[in-house]
Enzyme design. Sequence first.
Site, PDB file in Angstrom:
ATOM      1  N   CYS A 230     -22.535  29.899  15.553  1.00 22.30           N
ATOM      2  CA  CYS A 230     -23.983  30.058  15.410  1.00 22.30           C
ATOM      3  C   CYS A 230     -24.295  31.099  14.339  1.00 22.30           C
ATOM      4  CB  CYS A 230     -24.581  30.484  16.758  1.00 22.30           C
ATOM      5  SG  CYS A 230     -26.305  30.966  16.661  1.00 22.30           S
TER       6      CYS A 230
ATOM      7  N   CYS B 233     -26.956  33.720  15.141  1.00 19.73           N
ATOM      8  CA  CYS B 233     -26.499  34.780  16.039  1.00 19.73           C
ATOM      9  C   CYS B 233     -25.496  35.704  15.324  1.00 19.73           C
ATOM     10  CB  CYS B 233     -25.797  34.192  17.268  1.00 19.73           C
ATOM     11  SG  CYS B 233     -26.503  32.665  17.883  1.00 19.73           S
ATOM     12  N   ASP B 234     -24.599  35.139  14.537  1.00 15.72           N
ATOM     13  CA  ASP B 234     -23.428  35.915  14.114  1.00 15.72           C
ATOM     14  C   ASP B 234     -23.297  36.216  12.622  1.00 15.72           C
ATOM     15  OD1 ASP B 234     -22.667  35.988  16.753  1.00 15.72           O
ATOM     16  OD2 ASP B 234     -21.482  34.151  16.621  1.00 15.72           O
TER      17      ASP B 234
END
Length: 329
Positions: free
Chosen positions: A154, A157-158
């Site tokens: 993701c 997210c990351d």
Amino acid sequence: MDFPDFSLDTSLLEKAKEPEPEVIYDLLIVGGGPAAMSAAVYAARKMMNLAIITKDFGGQIRETSEVENWLGFQSINAKDLADSFEEHVKGFDIPVSLGASITEVKREVHAFKVLTDDSKIYSSRTLIIATGKRHRPLNVPGEKELVGRGVAYCATCDAPFFKGKKVVVAGGGNSAFTTAVDLLKVGAEVILVNFIKGWQADESLQERMKQTDNVNLLDYHQVVKIEGKDSVTGVVVKNRENEKEEKIDANGVFIEIGLLPNNEPIKNLVELNEQGEVIVDCSCKTSVEGLFGAGDVTTVPHKQIVISAGEGAKAALSAYNYLINKFLI
Ligand SMILES: Cc1cc2nc3c(=O)[nH]c(=O)nc-3n(C[C@H](O)[C@H](O)[C@H](O)COP(=O)(O)OP(=O)(O)OC[C@H]3O[C@@H](n4cnc5c(N)ncnc54)[C@H](O)[C@@H]3O)c2cc1C
């Protein structure tokens, strides 16, 4: 005339926050993405006695940053959109089992039995399965071992963790290219690795990428291994044209090779297509009476927020009609 206890009583909306195992609900909704949340709003407004079981609220929307195709907004922050859906649902005081995952659904004579990973069993006359999709894994050595330590699925997210790092992105479609864009924004160097011959991303994204520094495009290559002990240190790729393998020193790998339907709890109960999607008709009916499907987990084409939300609404109205016809007429 005697009616069974399928009731449109408004007092049903004033109920406990957690679903109760001893109650037979009119409707249980499984999932917390746009399909499930939209279904919940429609069902609540029909005064159905319902409950929601979900791992989270938001579903895949929480994996992206901006949404530019939700009607009424040129662009809306994805978290804000998911939060507004959640708030709308919570306005109806529907019992929710949040954080629970359903593991199995059984069809009994008069009700569905829904089993959860926290050992609860809930009952309902109708069920909407809106469990969406999840990322497809590469299934190569090193992937499982290094998840969260360089292996990621993701970008929203990351990606910020890979500031200034060298990152391999596996995939050749829009998701892989938008992941590359997110990584470039944080100053990463990106190597895109495409298994199939020919990139599948939109032309505009491909053009943008080809004109960008810090991007290397490896078409018709396969990721065969992810290396590293405590974190990712390299990725072995194979040129599928000449079968030659090469090691790329890298700090991370983003895997963007498609999605798999979350069908496990119902896969032995309903008919699925070859991709494992729940087969539904245009009223969201599945092959099992009283069981409806909505959103990305189903065969409905074009996996999008607006489509999932529309399908969720349809599934709730179909469940309502089913109950009315079965129990009140
Ligand atoms: C990175 C990314 C960017 C995207 N960008 C856009 C965009 O810009 N515009 C757009 O329209 N669409 C976009 N999409 C697609 C869109 O997010 C999906 O089509 C939509 O979220 C599908 O909704 P859904 O409710 O069917 O499933 P999901 O959103 O997948 O939700 C499924 C829900 O079910 C829950 N669940 C799963 N299994 C279980 C279980 N066993 N028990 C309990 N709960 C369970 C999950 O936790 C989740 O809450 C994007 C998707 C991704 C991944």
